[in-house]
Enzyme design. Structure first.
Site, PDB file in Angstrom:
ATOM      1  N   GLU A 223       0.812  -1.228   0.000  1.00  0.00           N
ATOM      2  CA  GLU A 223       0.000   0.000   0.000  1.00  0.00           C
ATOM      3  C   GLU A 223       0.842   1.274   0.000  1.00  0.00           C
ATOM      4  O   GLU A 223       0.586   2.193  -0.765  1.00  0.00           O
ATOM      5  CB  GLU A 223      -0.981   0.006   1.182  1.00  0.00           C
ATOM      6  CG  GLU A 223      -2.212  -0.869   0.993  1.00  0.00           C
ATOM      7  CD  GLU A 223      -1.949  -2.341   1.266  1.00  0.00           C
ATOM      8  OE1 GLU A 223      -0.841  -2.681   1.727  1.00  0.00           O
ATOM      9  OE2 GLU A 223      -2.857  -3.160   1.020  1.00  0.00           O
TER      10      GLU A 223
ATOM     11  N   HIS B 221     -11.433  -4.812   9.952  1.00  0.00           N
ATOM     12  CA  HIS B 221     -12.046  -4.486   8.653  1.00  0.00           C
ATOM     13  C   HIS B 221     -13.251  -3.566   8.825  1.00  0.00           C
ATOM     14  O   HIS B 221     -14.141  -3.547   7.979  1.00  0.00           O
ATOM     15  CB  HIS B 221     -12.491  -5.759   7.923  1.00  0.00           C
ATOM     16  CG  HIS B 221     -11.382  -6.462   7.208  1.00  0.00           C
ATOM     17  ND1 HIS B 221     -10.495  -7.286   7.843  1.00  0.00           N
ATOM     18  CD2 HIS B 221     -10.999  -6.439   5.909  1.00  0.00           C
ATOM     19  CE1 HIS B 221      -9.629  -7.763   6.968  1.00  0.00           C
ATOM     20  NE2 HIS B 221      -9.903  -7.260   5.781  1.00  0.00           N
TER      21      HIS B 221
END
Ligand code: TPP
Ligand code: MG
Lengths: 327, 338
Positions: free
Chosen positions: A60, A129
Site C-alpha cells: 500500500e 475491517h
C-alpha cells in the site's frame, strides 16, 4: 436521469476520465483483471490495458507513493485502497509526500492524485475491517477529503477529483456500493467544497455525511410523520474543508443542531462541526448541539454487539426527541 | 572523460565542498536553522552519476542531504543558499529548508526527510516518463540505511515488475546517523539485496569520480535503453557528523583517518597534477575563485534577500482557484469545463 448503482456511477466516472485523458491511470489491488473488489473498475482492464489499469502488489505505501510520484509529472492516478483499514500503511506517502509537497516546494510541485477507499462497518467483518477513518484524513492539511452519500455524488466527486490539482481522498462505504440513485445522463462535476441541503426543514439541522445522511433522512421522515418535527438534513460531502458558511446558514435558520457520525465521537466530524457552530453562530442556538456517534470500542464480530456499537436512524430519532423534551 | 571535463569536474566538486563548509559556518552563525546535513566526503557520488546522466533533463529525487544534488541538476546555488537562509528568493521560497530543496524547472524533484520516502516517488516518476514515451530517466539517490525501509523492497519489486526507467543510487557511507551498517543490516553489501528482485546491480568505489562515472555510464545506458531499473552502490564516507547536532563520537578515529586519505577531491586533484593537466597553483587559484564566488555572490545574495511575508503564510497549501473546487452542479452549465 438514469437510476444506477453507486458502483456503476464510480465505474462510469473512471471510464469517462480514462477515455478523455491518456494520462489518467488506475492503480490498486485487484482493480484490473478481477474488475475491482466493489466493481468500481469493472471492464476497464479490457478496454485500457495493463499499463493504465494496474493490478498492484500488496504494497500500500509503495504503490500509493508510486502513484504520487507519477502525479508529479502530470499523470492523474486514481488509486484504490481496497479498504480504508489498509490505508494506515499508506499514511506515510499520503501525508508526508502528497499533502506536503506543494507547500514545501514553494508551489513548484503538486500531487494531483485521487485516492479512493471504502470504510465503515459492514457485515460482521471484525475490528480490523471496520475502521471509520475519516477523522484521520480530515485532520491533515494539504489534502482534500470528500465522501459521497449517493450515486450522483460518487460520480461527480470522482470526476472533479481527477481534474483537480490537489490530492483528493474519497471516502466511500462498504455498504453503499449497491445503493441505487439518480445520476445525470450528461457529464457533470460535483464541487469538492461545500455541503448540500438533502432535506429542507425549520426545526433542527441534522448533519450527516456518507451513510449517516441516510440515517438522518430516515429519522427526518419519521419525526415529521409521528412528531411533527421538521428536520433539515445537511449532507457534508466535503469533510476537508468543512463548509463553515453552510453550517452557519442552516443552524441560524433552525437554531438546533445534531451531528450523526458512524465513527467514535472523539476528535471527529461531530466535534469539528460543533466547534464551527460555536465559532460561527453560538448565539443562534436554542439548545446545546448533540452528537450521535459510535461507541468507543473496536468493532466486535458478534452481530448484536456490532449493531450496538454504531448508531442508526433510531438513535438519531431518540436524540432529537430528547432535545425537544419529548422522551 | 576528456581532460577539460576532468578539470571542470574537479572544480565542481571543490565548489560542492566549499559550499557545504560555508553552510556549516552559516549554521554556527545561526543564519541557517533546522536540521542541516552536509555532503563533504561524498562529492564524487552525485558528481560522477550526474556526469553520466543528463542534468536538467533526467529527473532526480533524493533525501535530506540534497543541496549538491540540486546544484548538479542545474539549480542556482544562490537560490539554494537563500533557501537555507529561509528567504523568499530561496528555491522553495523559504518554505522548504535544507531538507526540501526543489527545482522542478531543472527536474530536481526534491529532497525528502522521511528515510526511504523517495523510493516509490522515483518509481512513479519513471512510470510517468514511460507513459509519456520520454527518453529521460528517473534517478533516486539515497543512503544505505534507507534500504531497511519497507519502501525499498516494495519499490524494487514494482520497478522490476513494471520495467520502469529508474536508477537507484545507494550512497553507502556505512552509517545511518550513529548506527554502523553491520549493526543494523544483515547483508552489508547493499547491491546484493536487489538480486531477489532481478535487478542488475554493481558496487564501486564512490571516492573516485572517474570510477563512479564509468559505472554510472553503464547504469544510465541500461536504464535509458529501456531495460528497466538498475541499482548502483557507491562506497563512500561522510567527513562530518550526520547533521549539525551530531558529535560523531560513534566512529573510530582510525576509520575516519583511513577515509580522509581517500578524499575524492584530493584523489582527482593529484591525478590531474600527475598527468600534467593541472598545477597546484591553478588548483589554488581555482579554490580562491570559488571562495570568492561563494562569499561575494552566493552568501551576499542570501543575506540581502527579503524574508517571506507573513501574509503569505497560507499560500501553497492547496491549488488556488481550482475550477473543480466549486464546480457548478447544473449539468449543462459545467459541461466541458477545462
Ligand atoms: C522514517 C524516518 N525514520 C527515521 C528518521 C531519522 N533519520 C534521519 S536520517 C537517518 C539515517 C539515514 O541513513 P542513510 O539512509 O544511510 O543516509 P545518510 O544520512 O547516511 O546519508 C535517520 C534514522 C527519518 N528521518 N525518517
Ligand atoms: Mg548512510
Amino acid at each position: 436521469m438514469a437510476i444506477i448503482m453507486y458502483w456503476e456511477a464510480l465505474q462510469r466516472a473512471h471510464d469517462e476520465e480514462l477515455a478523455r485523458d491518456p494520462l489518467v491511470i488506475v492503480m490498486g489491488e485487484d482493480v484490473g483483471v478481477a474488475g475491482g473488489t466493489y466493481k468500481a473498475t469493472k471492464g476497464l482492464y479490457d478496454k485500457y490495458g495493463p499499463e493504465r489499469i494496474m493490478d498492484t502488489p500488496i504494497s500500500e505505501n509503495g504503490f500509493t507513493g508510486l502513484g504520487i510520484g507519477a502525479s508529479f509529472i502530470g499523470v492523474r492516478p486514481i488509486i484504490e485502497l481496497m479498504s480504508v483499514n489498509f490505508a494506515w500503511l499508506a499514511m506515510d506517502q499520503i501525508f508526508n509526500s502528497a499533502a506536503k509537497v506543494r507547500y514545501m516546494s514553494g508551489g513548484q510541485l503538486t500531487a494531483p492524485v485521487v485516492i479512493r477507499s471504502p470504510g465503515g462497518t459492514a457485515h460482521q467483518l471484525g475490528a480490523q475491517h471496520s475502521a471509520r477513518m475519516e477523522k484521520v484524513f480530515m485532520g491533515v492539511v494539504g489534502l482534500r477529503v470528500v465522501t459521497p452519500s449517493n450515486a450522483r455524488q460518487a460520480y461527480g466527486l470522482l470526476k472533479s477529483a481527477v481534474r483537480c490539482d490537489d490530492p483528493v481522498f474519497i471516502y466511500e462505504h462498504e455498504l453503499m456500493y449497491n445503493m441505487k440513485g439518480e445520476v445525470p445522463d450528461g457529464e457533470y462535476f460535483h464541487p469538492l467544497e461545500g455541503s448540500e441541503v438533502a432535506r429542507a426543514g425549520r426545526d433542527i439541522t441534522l448533519f450527516g455525511y456518507n451513510i449517516s445522511v441516510h440515517w438522518c433522512l430516515q429519522a427526518a421522515e419519521f419525526l415529521a410523520t409521528h412528531h411533527g418535527i421538521d428536520c433539515e438534513v445537511i449532507d457534508l460531502f466535503s469533510l476537508s474543508p468543512l463548509d463553515r458558511a453552510g453550517i452557519k446558514a442552516s443552524v441560524s435558520k433552525t437554531h438546533r443542531a445534531l451531528i450523526a457520525e458512524e465513527a467514535e465521537a472523539a476528535v471527529g466530524v461531530g466535534s469539528e462541526v460543533m466547534a464551527i457552530i460555536n465559532e460561527e453562530c453560538f448565539f443562534e442556538l436554542d439548545a446545546a448541539p448533540v452528537r450521535v456517534s459510535a461507541k468507543n470500542v473496536p468493532i466486535p464480530y458478534n452481530h448484536t454487539l456490532e449493531k450496538a456499537a454504531v448508531p442508526s436512524s433510531k438513535d438519531v430519532v431518540h436524540a432529537v426527541l430528547k432535545m425537544f423534551g419529548k422522551s | 572523460m576528456k581532460p577539460a571535463d576532468k578539470k571542470r569536474v574537479l572544480r565542481e566538486m571543490l565548489f560542492a565542498r566549499r559550499f557545504e563548509e560555508r553552510c556549516y559556518e552559516a549554521y554556527v552563525e545561526r543564519k541557517i536553522g533546522g536540521f542541516l546535513h552536509l555532503y563533504p566526503g561524498q562529492e564524487a557520488c552525485a558528481q560522477g552519476v550526474m556526469e553520466a546522466a543528463r542534468p536538467g533533463h533526467d529527473y532526480v529525487i533524493t533525501g535530506y542531504r540534497d543541496h549538491i544534488h540540486a546544484i548538479k541538476c542545474g539549480a542556482d546555488p544562490k537560490a539554494v543558499m537563500a533557501e537555507l537562509y529561509g528567504k523568499e528568493t530561496g528555491s522553495s521560497k523559504g518554505r522548504g529548508g535544507s531538507m526540501h530543496i526543489f527545482d522542478v524547472a531543472h527536474h530536481m524533484m526534491g529532497g525528502y526527510a522521511l528515510v526511504g520516502g523517495p523510493f516509490p516517488l522515483a518509481a512513479g516518476i519513471a512510470k510517468g516518463l514511460k507513459m509519456k514515451g520520454s527518453d529521460a530517466i528517473s534517478i533516486c539517490f539515497l543512503g544505505d540505511a534507507a534500504n531497511n525501509q519497507g519502501t525499498f523492497h516494495e519499490t524494487m519489486n514494482m520497478a522490476k515488475l513494471w520495467n520502469l526507467p529508474v536508477l537507484f543510487v545507494c550512497e553507502n557511507n556505512l552509517y545511518g546517523i550513529g548506527t554502523r551498517i553491520d549493526r543494523s543490516t544483515a547483508v552489508i553489501e547493499q547491491y546484493k539485496r536487489v538480486s531477489g528482485y532481478g535487478i542488475p546491480a554493481t558496487q564501486v568505489d564512490g571516492q573516485d569520480v572517474e570510477i563512479v562515472y564509468d559505472a554510472a555510464k553503464i547504469a544510465v545506458d541500461h536504464v535509458r535503453s529501456g531495460k528497466g531499473p538498475y541499482f548502483l552502490e557507491l562506497m563512500t564516507y561522510r567527513y562530518r557528523g550526520h547533521s549539525m547536532s551530531d558529535s560523531n563520537a560513534y566512529r573510530a578515529k582510525d576509520e575516519e583517518r583511513m577515509w580522509s586519505k581517500r578524499d575524492p577531491i584530493i584523489i582527482l586533484r593529484d591525478r590531474l597534477i600527475e598527468a600534467g593537466i593541472l598545477s597546484l597553483e591553478v588548483y589554488k587559484s581555482m579554490d580562491t575563485e570559488i571562495l570568492d564566488q561563494i562569499e561575494n555572490q552566493i552568501i551576499k545574495f542570501a543575506e540581502e534577500s527579503p524574508e517571506p511575508v507573513v501574509t503569505e503564510l497560507e499560500k501553497y497549501v492547496l491549488a488556488e482557484n481550482d475550477p473543480y473546487v466549486r464546480a457548478d452542479m447544473t449539468p449543462n452549465l459545467n459541461r466541458g469545463a477545462r
